[in-house]
Write a protein that holds these residues in place. Structure first.
Motif, PDB file in Angstrom:
ATOM      1  N   LEU A 185       0.862  -1.178   0.000  1.00 36.24           N
ATOM      2  CA  LEU A 185       0.000   0.000   0.000  1.00 36.24           C
ATOM      3  C   LEU A 185       0.898   1.228   0.000  1.00 36.24           C
ATOM      4  N   SER A 186       0.751   2.075  -0.996  1.00 43.40           N
ATOM      5  CA  SER A 186       1.653   3.213  -1.118  1.00 43.40           C
ATOM      6  C   SER A 186       0.886   4.514  -1.219  1.00 43.40           C
ATOM      7  N   SER A 187       1.295   5.488  -0.408  1.00 43.47           N
ATOM      8  CA  SER A 187       0.753   6.842  -0.467  1.00 43.47           C
ATOM      9  C   SER A 187       1.898   7.790  -0.792  1.00 43.47           C
ATOM     10  N   HIS A 188       1.583   8.924  -1.389  1.00 46.00           N
ATOM     11  CA  HIS A 188       2.619   9.805  -1.916  1.00 46.00           C
ATOM     12  C   HIS A 188       3.638  10.217  -0.861  1.00 46.00           C
ATOM     13  N   ALA A 189       3.186  10.738   0.261  1.00 46.27           N
ATOM     14  CA  ALA A 189       4.138  11.237   1.265  1.00 46.27           C
ATOM     15  C   ALA A 189       3.623  11.052   2.685  1.00 46.27           C
ATOM     16  N   HIS A 190       2.772  10.042   2.903  1.00 50.85           N
ATOM     17  CA  HIS A 190       2.149   9.874   4.212  1.00 50.85           C
ATOM     18  C   HIS A 190       2.289   8.436   4.702  1.00 50.85           C
ATOM     19  N   LYS A 191       3.494   7.917   4.610  1.00 52.54           N
ATOM     20  CA  LYS A 191       3.712   6.521   4.950  1.00 52.54           C
ATOM     21  C   LYS A 191       3.372   6.236   6.419  1.00 52.54           C
ATOM     22  N   ARG A 192       3.771   7.092   7.315  1.00 49.46           N
ATOM     23  CA  ARG A 192       3.533   6.827   8.736  1.00 49.46           C
ATOM     24  C   ARG A 192       2.052   6.923   9.076  1.00 49.46           C
TER      25      ARG A 192
ATOM     26  N   ILE B 108      -1.098  -1.292  -4.489  1.00 44.35           N
ATOM     27  CA  ILE B 108      -2.175  -0.315  -4.501  1.00 44.35           C
ATOM     28  C   ILE B 108      -1.533   1.049  -4.280  1.00 44.35           C
ATOM     29  N   ILE B 109      -1.582   1.888  -5.297  1.00 40.67           N
ATOM     30  CA  ILE B 109      -0.864   3.162  -5.279  1.00 40.67           C
ATOM     31  C   ILE B 109      -1.874   4.296  -5.293  1.00 40.67           C
ATOM     32  N   ASP B 110      -1.964   5.014  -4.178  1.00 46.48           N
ATOM     33  CA  ASP B 110      -2.851   6.166  -4.090  1.00 46.48           C
ATOM     34  C   ASP B 110      -2.140   7.389  -4.679  1.00 46.48           C
ATOM     35  N   GLU B 111      -2.915   8.418  -5.017  1.00 49.29           N
ATOM     36  CA  GLU B 111      -2.363   9.650  -5.604  1.00 49.29           C
ATOM     37  C   GLU B 111      -1.478   9.322  -6.806  1.00 49.29           C
ATOM     38  N   GLY B 112      -2.036   8.511  -7.714  1.00 46.22           N
ATOM     39  CA  GLY B 112      -1.262   8.023  -8.842  1.00 46.22           C
ATOM     40  C   GLY B 112      -0.750   9.112  -9.756  1.00 46.22           C
ATOM     41  N   HIS B 113      -1.390  10.283  -9.761  1.00 44.74           N
ATOM     42  CA  HIS B 113      -0.948  11.368 -10.626  1.00 44.74           C
ATOM     43  C   HIS B 113       0.423  11.905 -10.219  1.00 44.74           C
TER      44      HIS B 113
END
Length: 889
Positions: A331-338, A467-472
């Motif tokens: 699960l990947s978010s642009h800059a909010h891993k924690r 699953i990659i959020d904020e794909g743009h």
């Protein structure tokens, strides 16, 4: 038994500065509030006003009797006076910063840990006070607040203070705000202590990021009794409104069945907002996971939906993990891993079997992981006192924050020397590699949490699904990760470091320095001949174009780069015997770039763009970056995955472009779910029907210093002769916002104003709102704007993206291979940003009867019919009109 508070937290403090502005290179401190603790006891409170001095006065000798405080004091802006309540008169008798610096220095020297909200601000203003021996670690409370209050949309100090009923507003005074910040933290800690399971999950997460000996872990692990001790020390009583904190959150005991019906049942629970779009999104993701397919998922852009949409992929991901024990999901978010890891831990709490069947872990990033063995080895190599770099090295070895490049330019190379090289590191052979150990922990987990950057830097066997959020944002991330840089500054530091590590190689290093000097002169000669050379900015030239001209400077560059390649190879060989330090691997990065340069010189490179960059003060940079990002992302992310899900907003408008950038174009068609339909919020469609968007060009260029004054003059009729509707001025530039704010405050006696950053609002039926395009919707005045029927919104420019050689090369590639670049690649990001901004502004105004949006941009004058038609098409269902400002009003 609970460890005594003194031994548990040690000495720490909490700090707040009030300043004349936000630029530490120009602005000055005017108010200091500092509270020092030993464990849970207050040992010192320090508060003082500080008289700001003009730059001229700060340079005068202390004994210059001809200079009086009144003559040298720097006057405050109208905004700072209104924000803090501090007047020029109050500061006239205050001490100057040099007069209080010894007291502050002593406090910092005795306080190894300092908390502050947005700590980089306080740290940047404190840097001139800090010596090499008195460098506390500044701990930012914003990420701590995100962990303690995971459901909050805003983490600004004012919103936390007001929403938690600690105070009616942020007071913008040093000591008062320090106390209020601590109260916010205490409320969060007390809340956490009442939620036993979430506390355990959070501390487990933190221990995987920090050692349990780290101060942050210890602070978050404070017991309820210790939190009460701190509260008593500052005479803080938890407000009655917070008594609900004593009620533990109920465990939901959701079913672990992986089915569409169960997904809907879970998302219809009162734990989540009621949203058909949320369910629809979750079902598509579940379908892709179940059938091992790839999907691009479109989402709404409304603020409320944005804060909840992550649950639409977390719920099916958790259910899938519970039912497929041999497969991993990233699960990947642009800059909010924690924050994402915290959300996963909170949700797993509601699945009764998760402790036995599912483990989550945060994937470490090798580019941000620093090897203890390398640090120890480098410390020994630099034990002799013969370099002014030694203090910088020592700072890293103490485990301090690495985000301090403004203090030491050398730190980037230092980080490269101690950065983990995972499978290339000799420590990995004997099992002592800390990064390898972290990866082994990840191999035992089924749910892996990542940010986008980390996806490109982990050597684990590829996961079943991503699953990659904020794909743009993939374009920006993958572009940075494919980039190789040879920066003049870094090259100079490499030679300095090599001189310390390999002092016996004096002759070789002298040759390196000679080549570097020659490169400086040659780059200067090459770029000074450019017809549009600008000494104030970076100038750029493709390597192919530079050598096509066959000028003397270009030919000399070829010779010098060949010499540099030979010298770096020799340096690598000399350092190879030192098997602990990673200097050879750092050199490898540069040698690979030189190989790219030699290919680019021939003009035959089609996969990468190589450029020379030059700045008259900062020297040269050589850069290589991938052109075909789609191919790069496909190989890096999706080639070995069984399933991939990309989540973004406004996808249907830019489907072809996103297909290419993400790498989905290279996935077989039978592995992809069909393209999404447009997801436009019904609320947005409703408000679009009563909104007209005017693009107005009769205004100076936004880069012109007279832009703001000219814009206000254009609107003078609206502003001065009576306002029949509320007006929001939204500025994308800090300079333009500051300028407009000062002019507005100067005329405050005649204008009903509400200004971002100031708590006070106008009592008028109609109000002029001034805001900077940065979380303006969190301002306390925004509900007042929402309550009005007729509204005018003015935006100071059409969004930009940097148009450089990199953008041009990708645009040309896209046009050649896919066509229609105007409608897709070049314009899609600009219009996407504008559309997101408009939806964020307009959706809360659903009750308004009529809205006018004016975008003031002189460049629109050159737009022809087809251009305007394409912009209008991509902004549907809004009505777009090209007009003058007078016509718009």
């Amino acid at each position: 038994m609970t460890m005594p508070s003194y031994a548990y937290l040690g000495t720490w403090g909490i700090l707040d500065f009030e300043t004349t502005g936000s630029d530490p290179s120009f602005d000055q401190i005017i108010d200091v509030g500092f509270i020092q603790f030993e464990g849970t006891r207050v040992v010192k409170r320090y508060s003082t006003l500080v008289r700001p001095m003009s730059n001229h006065a700060m340079g005068l000798g202390q004994g210059d009797a001809s200079v009086t405080p009144a003559q040298t004091q720097l006057p405050l802006s109208n905004f700072i006076k209104a924000l803090t309540g501090i007047s020029d008169l109050a500061l006239a008798s205050a001490p100057t910063l040099p007069e209080v610096s010894s007291e502050l220095l002593e406090l910092f020297a005795k306080t190894p840990i300092i908390l502050a909200h947005n700590a980089s601000f306080e740290e940047s203003f404190a840097k001139n006070l800090l010596s090499t021996t008195t460098r506390p670690t500044f701990v930012d409370t914003i990420p701590l607040a995100a962990l303690l209050f995971p459901d909050r949309h805003s983490l600004s100090l004012e919103s936390l203070i007001t929403d938690l009923h600690i105070h009616g507003c942020e007071q913008h005074r040093g000591l008062e705000d320090s106390l209020d910040l601590l109260k916010v933290m205490l409320v969060g800690l007390q809340k956490l202590n009442q939620q036993t399971s979430r506390r355990e999950d959070l501390l487990s997460l933190i221990s995987s990021i920090y050692s349990t000996r780290e101060w942050i872990y210890r602070f978050l692990a404070l017991s309820s009794e210790q939190v009460q001790e701190l509260a008593m020390e500052i005479a803080f009583e938890f407000p009655p409104e917070l008594q609900s904190l004593s009620t533990p959150i109920a465990v939901k005991n959701f079913s672990s069945e992986f089915s569409g019906n169960n997904v809907k049942t879970i998302l219809q629970d009162d734990l989540f907002p009621s949203s058909g779009e949320l369910e629809s999104m979750a079902l598509k993701i579940g379908q892709a996971l179940k059938n091992s397919l790839f999907a691009i998922i479109d989402t709404e852009t409304s603020p409320g939906f944005f804060s909840w949409r992550k649950h639409a992929y977390l719920v099916p991901a958790i259910l899938y993990a519970l039912n497929n024990e041999n497969e991993q999901i990233v699960l990947s978010s642009h800059a909010h891993k924690r924050e994402l890891a915290s959300d996963v831990a909170s949700l797993l709490h509601h699945f009764p079997d998760h402790l036995q069947t599912v483990k989550s872990a945060t994937v470490p990033n090798s580019k941000q992981h620093f090897c203890p063995s390398l640090k120890d080895a480098l410390a020994k190599a630099l034990a002799t006192d013969h370099s002014n770099l030694k203090d910088a090295f020592a700072f890293i070895f103490q485990g301090k924050s690495l985000n301090i490049r403004y203090r030491y330019p050398e730190l980037e190379m230092l980080e490269a020397l101690v950065r983990c090289r995972h499978h290339l590191c000799p420590q990995s052979e004997n099992g002592s590699c800390s990064y390898k150990q972290a990866l082994e922990e990840c191999s035992k987990a089924r749910l892996l949490i990542s940010d986008h950057q980390t996806l490109y830097h982990w050597p684990l066997s590829k996961a079943h699904a991503l699953i990659i959020d904020e794909g743009h944002t993939l374009e920006e991330t993958s572009s940075n990760e494919s980039k190789i840089l040879l920066d003049r500054k870094d090259l100079k530091t490499l030679f300095q470091v090599a001189a310390l590590l390999l002092p016996q190689e004096h002759d070789l290093l002298a040759e390196c320095e000679h080549t570097l000097t020659a490169l400086d002169e040659t780059f200067k000669d090459l770029f000074m001949m450019m017809p549009k050379f600008d000494p104030q900015y970076w100038n750029e030239l493709s390597v192919a174009a530079a050598h096509k001209e066959a000028s003397l400077s270009a030919m000399t560059l070829i010779t010098l780069i060949d010499a540099l390649s030979y010298q770096l190879s020799a340096l690598k060989e000399k350092a190879a015997n030192n098997t602990v330090l990673s200097l050879p691997f750092v050199v490898d990065d540069y040698l690979s770039l030189i190989t790219e340069i030699k290919i680019a010189q021939t003009g035959k490179s089609t996969e990468t763009l190589c450029t020379y960059k030059f700045h008259s003060e900062r020297g040269f940079i050589i850069e290589s970056v991938a052109i075909d990002l789609g191919q790069h992302n496909f190989k890096q992310l999706f080639e070995h995955a069984s399933s991939g899900i990309l989540i973004s907003s406004l996808i249907p408008l830019y489907q072809t472009s996103l297909d290419w950038v993400s790498g989905f174009r290279y996935i077989p068609q039978n592995k992809k779910i069909s393209r999404p339909q447009s997801v436009i919020s019904p609320k947005f469609a409703e408000i679009a029907n009563k909104t007209t968007l005017h693009i107005c060009h009769d205004i100076p260029d936004s880069g012109n210093k007279e832009f703001t004054a000219a814009l206000l003059r254009k609107l003078s009729t609206c502003l001065r002769l009576g306002i029949s509707r509320n007006t929001l001025f939204l500025f994308s530039s800090r300079f333009r916002f500051d300028t407009a704010r000062e002019e507005a405050l100067t005329a405050a006696s005649t204008l009903p104003l509400a200004i971002q950053g100031l708590s006070r609002t106008s009592n008028s039926n109609t109000t002029i709102f001034f805001a900077h395009d940065n979380q303006y919707e969190d301002e306390v005045f925004f509900p007042q704007l929402r309550s009005k029927e007729a509204i005018t919104i003015l935006i100071d420019k059409f969004p930009d993206i940097a148009y450089n050689l990199q953008t041009k090369s990708r645009r040309d590639f896209y046009q050649k291979n896919y066509g229609n670049e105007f409608n897709e690649y070049f314009w899609h990001e600009r219009i996407r940003r504008l559309r997101l901004k408009l939806e964020r502004i307009l959706l809360p105004l659903i009750a308004s009867a009529e809205i006018k949006v004016i975008i003031a941009d002189s460049r629109a004058q050159n737009w022809k019919g087809k251009s305007l038609d394409l912009v209008s098409e991509q902004l549907l269902p809004l009505t777009v009109v090209k007009s003058s400002i007078a016509e718009a009003l």
